[in-house]
Design an enzyme around this catalytic site. Structure first.
Site, PDB file in Angstrom:
ATOM      1  N   ASP A   1      -0.169  -5.737   0.266  1.00 46.52           N
ATOM      2  CA  ASP A   1      -1.542  -5.936  -0.457  1.00 46.52           C
ATOM      3  C   ASP A   1      -1.380  -7.033  -1.239  1.00 46.52           C
ATOM      4  OD1 ASP A   1      -3.269  -3.886   0.102  1.00 46.52           O
ATOM      5  OD2 ASP A   1      -2.223  -2.389  -1.473  1.00 46.52           O
TER       6      ASP A   1
ATOM      7  N   GLU B   1       6.559 -15.659 -22.030  1.00 44.24           N
ATOM      8  CA  GLU B   1       7.258 -16.811 -21.543  1.00 44.24           C
ATOM      9  C   GLU B   1       6.950 -16.649 -20.089  1.00 44.24           C
ATOM     10  OE1 GLU B   1       9.739 -19.155 -19.397  1.00 44.24           O
ATOM     11  OE2 GLU B   1      10.314 -17.166 -19.260  1.00 44.24           O
ATOM     12  N   LEU B   2       6.499 -18.103 -19.325  1.00 38.58           N
ATOM     13  CA  LEU B   2       5.850 -18.097 -18.007  1.00 38.58           C
ATOM     14  C   LEU B   2       7.023 -17.639 -16.921  1.00 38.58           C
ATOM     15  CD1 LEU B   2       3.315 -20.903 -18.362  1.00 38.58           C
ATOM     16  CD2 LEU B   2       2.962 -18.254 -18.112  1.00 38.58           C
TER      17      LEU B   2
ATOM     18  N   CYS C   1       0.885  -1.186   0.065  1.00 34.18           N
ATOM     19  CA  CYS C   1      -0.156  -0.072   0.056  1.00 34.18           C
ATOM     20  C   CYS C   1       1.024   1.415  -0.104  1.00 34.18           C
ATOM     21  CB  CYS C   1      -0.970  -0.107   1.193  1.00 34.18           C
ATOM     22  SG  CYS C   1      -1.796   1.526   1.294  1.00 34.18           S
TER      23      CYS C   1
ATOM     24  N   HIS D   1      -4.038  -0.101  -6.402  1.00 36.05           N
ATOM     25  CA  HIS D   1      -4.611  -1.408  -7.226  1.00 36.05           C
ATOM     26  C   HIS D   1      -4.795  -0.898  -8.365  1.00 36.05           C
ATOM     27  CE1 HIS D   1      -6.470  -2.457  -3.137  1.00 36.05           C
ATOM     28  NE2 HIS D   1      -5.102  -2.882  -3.179  1.00 36.05           N
ATOM     29  N   GLU D   2      -5.276   0.172  -8.937  1.00 34.32           N
ATOM     30  CA  GLU D   2      -5.741   0.605 -10.356  1.00 34.32           C
ATOM     31  C   GLU D   2      -4.422   0.638 -10.992  1.00 34.32           C
ATOM     32  OE1 GLU D   2      -8.675   1.613  -7.329  1.00 34.32           O
ATOM     33  OE2 GLU D   2      -6.508   1.903  -7.408  1.00 34.32           O
TER      34      GLU D   2
END
Length: 121
Positions: A33, A49-50, A26, A67-68
């Site tokens: 968060d 690629e993972l 946060c 968050h946004e």
């Protein structure tokens, strides 16, 4: 974010990647968060690629970000990295202040539309 060549670039197909352990801080309190994210995308020339995605997501662990903002930042980086035809990120954050915020960000390549009968998430 690293990529590799799409093995079937002439076909629209959906890739869904669950990201159950997203963490950032946060920006006001410095408290952690947590979110469960889902990335859906239809690749164009390249796929993500993972392992590089895992490391990239982990890089937010010590960053203070709303968050946004973080959901939009991740989308921007996905678009730059692989140039998908379509992408959607849903970030369902854990409770904060008695609320459960979910941020959904979508991208569509200019001029692209789903094939008839396609169902997007």
């Amino acid at each position: 974010l690293d990529t590799f060549a799409n093995p079937k670039p002439e076909r629209d197909y959906l890739i869904t990647i669950g990201i159950p352990e997203f963490t950032c801080l946060c920006p006001l309190t410095g408290q952690p968060d947590f979110a469960e994210m889902t990335l859906n995308y239809i690749p164009s020339a390249n796929c993500i690629e993972l392992k590089s995605l895992k490391l990239y997501i982990g890089s937010y662990r010590d960053k203070g970000v709303y968050h946004e903002a973080v959901t939009n930042l991740i989308m921007d980086d996905v678009v730059v990295a692989c140039g998908p035809r379509f992408a959607r990120i849903e970030a369902a954050f854990n409770v904060r202040g008695g609320t459960y915020p979910t941020i959904t960000v979508e991208y569509r390549e200019n001029g692209w539309s789903p094939q008839p009968g396609s169902v997007l998430p």
